[in-house]
Scaffold this motif. Structure first.
Motif, PDB file in Angstrom:
ATOM      1  N   GLU B 125       0.798  -1.219   0.000  1.00 10.47           N
ATOM      2  CA  GLU B 125       0.000   0.000   0.000  1.00 10.47           C
ATOM      3  C   GLU B 125       0.834   1.274   0.000  1.00 10.47           C
ATOM      4  OE1 GLU B 125      -2.752  -0.315   3.232  1.00 10.47           O
ATOM      5  OE2 GLU B 125      -3.406  -2.262   2.481  1.00 10.47           O
ATOM      6  N   VAL B 126       2.133   1.121   0.090  1.00 14.18           N
ATOM      7  CA  VAL B 126       2.999   2.291   0.092  1.00 14.18           C
ATOM      8  C   VAL B 126       3.005   2.909  -1.299  1.00 14.18           C
ATOM      9  CG1 VAL B 126       5.430   2.908   0.248  1.00 14.18           C
ATOM     10  CG2 VAL B 126       4.425   1.434   1.957  1.00 14.18           C
ATOM     11  N   THR B 127       3.107   4.228  -1.353  1.00 15.11           N
ATOM     12  CA  THR B 127       3.197   4.868  -2.669  1.00 15.11           C
ATOM     13  C   THR B 127       4.643   4.870  -3.154  1.00 15.11           C
ATOM     14  OG1 THR B 127       3.312   6.985  -1.569  1.00 15.11           O
ATOM     15  CG2 THR B 127       1.171   6.330  -2.395  1.00 15.11           C
ATOM     16  N   MET B 128       4.801   5.069  -4.443  1.00 12.58           N
ATOM     17  CA  MET B 128       6.113   4.899  -5.066  1.00 12.58           C
ATOM     18  C   MET B 128       7.119   5.975  -4.667  1.00 12.58           C
ATOM     19  SD  MET B 128       6.546   2.224  -6.627  1.00 12.58           S
ATOM     20  CE  MET B 128       8.029   2.531  -7.567  1.00 12.58           C
ATOM     21  N   GLY B 129       6.650   7.091  -4.137  1.00 11.73           N
ATOM     22  CA  GLY B 129       7.561   8.191  -3.839  1.00 11.73           C
ATOM     23  C   GLY B 129       8.731   7.757  -2.988  1.00 11.73           C
ATOM     24  N   ILE B 130       8.430   7.141  -1.863  1.00 12.86           N
ATOM     25  CA  ILE B 130       9.499   6.742  -0.926  1.00 12.86           C
ATOM     26  C   ILE B 130      10.328   5.609  -1.520  1.00 12.86           C
ATOM     27  CG2 ILE B 130       7.997   5.149   0.355  1.00 12.86           C
ATOM     28  CD1 ILE B 130       9.465   6.132   2.893  1.00 12.86           C
ATOM     29  N   VAL B 131       9.669   4.729  -2.281  1.00 13.36           N
ATOM     30  CA  VAL B 131      10.393   3.629  -2.921  1.00 13.36           C
ATOM     31  C   VAL B 131      11.378   4.198  -3.946  1.00 13.36           C
ATOM     32  CG1 VAL B 131      10.151   1.499  -4.211  1.00 13.36           C
ATOM     33  CG2 VAL B 131       8.380   2.149  -2.606  1.00 13.36           C
ATOM     34  N   GLN B 132      10.915   5.213  -4.647  1.00 13.93           N
ATOM     35  CA  GLN B 132      11.763   5.838  -5.658  1.00 13.93           C
ATOM     36  C   GLN B 132      12.991   6.473  -5.004  1.00 13.93           C
ATOM     37  OE1 GLN B 132      10.962   5.495  -8.885  1.00 13.93           O
ATOM     38  NE2 GLN B 132      12.997   6.325  -9.318  1.00 13.93           N
ATOM     39  N   ASP B 133      12.762   7.123  -3.885  1.00 11.42           N
ATOM     40  CA  ASP B 133      13.886   7.745  -3.175  1.00 11.42           C
ATOM     41  C   ASP B 133      14.917   6.693  -2.775  1.00 11.42           C
ATOM     42  OD1 ASP B 133      12.612  10.125  -3.450  1.00 11.42           O
ATOM     43  OD2 ASP B 133      11.730  10.125  -1.440  1.00 11.42           O
ATOM     44  N   VAL B 134      14.421   5.555  -2.286  1.00 12.04           N
ATOM     45  CA  VAL B 134      15.330   4.487  -1.883  1.00 12.04           C
ATOM     46  C   VAL B 134      16.081   3.959  -3.095  1.00 12.04           C
ATOM     47  CG1 VAL B 134      15.415   2.138  -0.987  1.00 12.04           C
ATOM     48  CG2 VAL B 134      14.004   3.831   0.148  1.00 12.04           C
ATOM     49  N   LYS B 135      15.352   3.775  -4.191  1.00 13.63           N
ATOM     50  CA  LYS B 135      15.989   3.259  -5.404  1.00 13.63           C
ATOM     51  C   LYS B 135      17.084   4.203  -5.891  1.00 13.63           C
ATOM     52  CE  LYS B 135      13.332   1.900  -8.866  1.00 13.63           C
ATOM     53  NZ  LYS B 135      12.044   1.932  -9.580  1.00 13.63           N
ATOM     54  N   THR B 136      16.764   5.486  -5.875  1.00 18.21           N
ATOM     55  CA  THR B 136      17.757   6.472  -6.312  1.00 18.21           C
ATOM     56  C   THR B 136      18.997   6.409  -5.431  1.00 18.21           C
ATOM     57  OG1 THR B 136      15.929   7.874  -6.989  1.00 18.21           O
ATOM     58  CG2 THR B 136      18.075   8.896  -6.848  1.00 18.21           C
ATOM     59  N   GLN B 137      18.759   6.297  -4.117  1.00 17.07           N
ATOM     60  CA  GLN B 137      19.883   6.233  -3.183  1.00 17.07           C
ATOM     61  C   GLN B 137      20.710   4.971  -3.406  1.00 17.07           C
ATOM     62  OE1 GLN B 137      20.484   8.851  -1.057  1.00 17.07           O
ATOM     63  NE2 GLN B 137      22.425   7.785  -0.836  1.00 17.07           N
ATOM     64  N   LEU B 138      20.023   3.864  -3.697  1.00 17.37           N
ATOM     65  CA  LEU B 138      20.743   2.618  -3.969  1.00 17.37           C
ATOM     66  C   LEU B 138      21.596   2.760  -5.216  1.00 17.37           C
ATOM     67  CD1 LEU B 138      18.000  -0.084  -3.286  1.00 17.37           C
ATOM     68  CD2 LEU B 138      20.039   0.323  -1.942  1.00 17.37           C
ATOM     69  N   ARG B 139      21.023   3.406  -6.227  1.00 19.90           N
ATOM     70  CA  ARG B 139      21.793   3.597  -7.461  1.00 19.90           C
ATOM     71  C   ARG B 139      23.010   4.475  -7.202  1.00 19.90           C
ATOM     72  NH1 ARG B 139      17.793   5.903 -11.705  1.00 19.90           N
ATOM     73  NH2 ARG B 139      19.668   6.095 -12.946  1.00 19.90           N
ATOM     74  N   LYS B 140      22.793   5.515  -6.433  1.00 24.28           N
ATOM     75  CA  LYS B 140      23.915   6.414  -6.128  1.00 24.28           C
ATOM     76  C   LYS B 140      25.001   5.694  -5.355  1.00 24.28           C
ATOM     77  CE  LYS B 140      21.651  10.907  -6.168  1.00 24.28           C
ATOM     78  NZ  LYS B 140      20.972  11.900  -5.336  1.00 24.28           N
ATOM     79  N   SER B 141      24.596   4.710  -4.525  1.00 25.97           N
ATOM     80  CA  SER B 141      25.592   3.979  -3.737  1.00 25.97           C
ATOM     81  C   SER B 141      26.173   2.801  -4.503  1.00 25.97           C
ATOM     82  CB  SER B 141      24.981   3.459  -2.444  1.00 25.97           C
ATOM     83  OG  SER B 141      23.999   4.321  -1.965  1.00 25.97           O
ATOM     84  N   GLY B 142      25.759   2.627  -5.734  1.00 30.61           N
ATOM     85  CA  GLY B 142      26.318   1.544  -6.532  1.00 30.61           C
ATOM     86  C   GLY B 142      25.751   0.184  -6.203  1.00 30.61           C
ATOM     87  N   GLN B 143      24.680   0.146  -5.474  1.00 31.27           N
ATOM     88  CA  GLN B 143      24.033  -1.130  -5.171  1.00 31.27           C
ATOM     89  C   GLN B 143      22.928  -1.337  -6.208  1.00 31.27           C
ATOM     90  OE1 GLN B 143      24.417  -3.716  -2.814  1.00 31.27           O
ATOM     91  NE2 GLN B 143      22.799  -4.550  -4.091  1.00 31.27           N
ATOM     92  N   LEU B 144      23.279  -2.070  -7.279  1.00 32.20           N
ATOM     93  CA  LEU B 144      22.348  -2.128  -8.403  1.00 32.20           C
ATOM     94  C   LEU B 144      21.522  -3.409  -8.435  1.00 32.20           C
ATOM     95  CD1 LEU B 144      24.704  -0.656 -11.135  1.00 32.20           C
ATOM     96  CD2 LEU B 144      23.056   0.539  -9.729  1.00 32.20           C
ATOM     97  N   LYS B 145      21.979  -4.423  -7.727  1.00 34.03           N
ATOM     98  CA  LYS B 145      21.177  -5.653  -7.699  1.00 34.03           C
ATOM     99  C   LYS B 145      20.100  -5.522  -6.637  1.00 34.03           C
ATOM    100  CE  LYS B 145      22.162  -9.984  -8.428  1.00 34.03           C
ATOM    101  NZ  LYS B 145      22.753 -11.304  -8.149  1.00 34.03           N
ATOM    102  N   VAL B 146      18.881  -5.528  -7.101  1.00 34.89           N
ATOM    103  CA  VAL B 146      17.766  -5.286  -6.195  1.00 34.89           C
ATOM    104  C   VAL B 146      16.722  -6.367  -6.405  1.00 34.89           C
ATOM    105  CG1 VAL B 146      15.811  -3.733  -5.797  1.00 34.89           C
ATOM    106  CG2 VAL B 146      18.098  -2.806  -5.994  1.00 34.89           C
TER     107      VAL B 146
END
Lengths: 184, 157
Positions: B125-146
């Motif tokens: 039920e969570v909206t994508m906004g917070i998920v997107q923020d996490v994804k962006t942060q993961l990409r920035k940290s080089g953690q690409l396998k999700v």
């Protein structure tokens, strides 16, 4: 005296009868405290971070399968509203283009899925859409694998097979930065 | 005739239970090896969505978990009802993710580090906004396998 005592001691044995009880107790403890968590999910490879936006305007429009999901969890696929359950077959037709239509992908290697959602989109919907798109590719891979090698597609196939299949139908999904209209 | 009567007199019919502990220990070791103790108490409600195209996460030691969901009732008066991120056993913000990933990384042998996967256990039920923020942060940290954690729909075949 001393001799007889040692002999007695040697005869003595630790009663191992309660060992089973102790082991049972431990066993039940572990059974109760541990949970076998099934760790399953959709594995995704995120693109590396880059500051500038990728430019997809260079691509031919017929090769781009644009999927938009808005904050009301509605789908817009290539300009037409669509239900999630129709997405898989539609995507499959777009990628494989069996009738060689001029508005669908030229060939599977050129097809690109572009997924864009809103910050207010439900995660559930997003994942369902992603799942359908992945399912479309999985079915295409499976069909190709059966045609080419006579075996269903799975991750246990030899790497060469999988490479050949994915070379013919690569999974290219580009996710655009989401819009922000409907976040709570 | 005489055969039967002979036997009955002699043997005392008892099954030896001496090997019972061994059997139980075997079971015990099996469960100890197979099961993994849940390391973190869930402070957010996570009910992962259904999906069909699932892959299994193989090596548990190579997986780090990011939970996203609304705080459970116990923490609601402290943290509100908006979706929050949980890393390890505490609430966190997007900015805490790089350190969390780094802490997990140092525990993994160098050769296996490229195989580290982040498991996003996100409530449906969570909206994508917070998920997107996490994804962006993961990409920035080089953690690409999700891995978007999901479960098989029991109603579909």
């Amino acid at each position: 005296m001393a001799k007889s005592r040692t002999r007695d001691r040697m005869k003595n044995e630790i009663n191992a009868g309660s060992m089973a009880d102790i082991a049972f107790l431990l066993l039940i403890f572990f059974l109760v405290t541990t949970t076998i968590v099934e760790d399953k999910g959709i594995t995704v490879k995120l693109p590396p971070w880059s500051e500038e936006e990728p430019d997809i305007t260079r691509l031919k429009e017929r090769n781009v399968y644009a999927v938009l999901v808005n904050a009301q969890n509605q789908l817009l696929v290539r300009g037409e509203p669509m239900r999630v359950r129709d997405l898989k077959n539609n995507a499959k037709e777009f990628i494989s283009n069996p009738q060689k239509r001029s508005d669908l992908a030229e060939k599977p290697t050129k097809a690109i899925i572009s997924l864009k959602n809103d910050r207010g989109t439900n995660y559930d919907t997003y994942l369902r859409v992603y799942n359908e798109l992945k399912a479309a590719y999985n079915e295409l891979w499976d069909e190709l694998s059966r045609r080419k090698f006579g075996v269903p597609y799975s991750d246990d196939l030899p790497l060469a097979y999988r490479k050949a299949i994915k070379g013919e139908i690569p999974f290219v999904l580009s996710e655009a930065e989401p819009t922000n209209f409907g976040e709570e | 005739m005489s055969k039967f009567s002979k036997k009955r007199g002699k043997a005392s019919p008892e099954v030896s239970t001496a090997s019972l502990p061994d059997i139980i220990f075997m079971l015990l070791f099996f469960f100890m090896v197979v099961t993994v103790l849940r390391d973190a108490e869930l402070k957010v409600k996570v009910s992962t969505p259904f999906a069909s195209e699932l892959t299994k996460l193989e090596e548990k030691s190579l997986v780090n978990y990011v939970y996203i969901g609304r705080p459970v009732k116990k923490y609601q008066n402290l943290y509100g009802t908006k979706p929050r991120i949980q890393l390890g056993d505490k609430f966190a913000t997007v900015a805490d993710i790089p350190l969390f990933l780094e802490k997990h990384k140092v525990k993994v042998p160098e050769a296996k580090r490229p195989k580290i996967t982040s498991s996003l256990r996100v409530d449906g039920e969570v909206t994508m906004g917070i998920v997107q923020d996490v994804k962006t942060q993961l990409r920035k940290s080089g953690q690409l396998k999700v891995n978007y954690s999901a479960k098989k729909d029991p109603n579909v075949n």
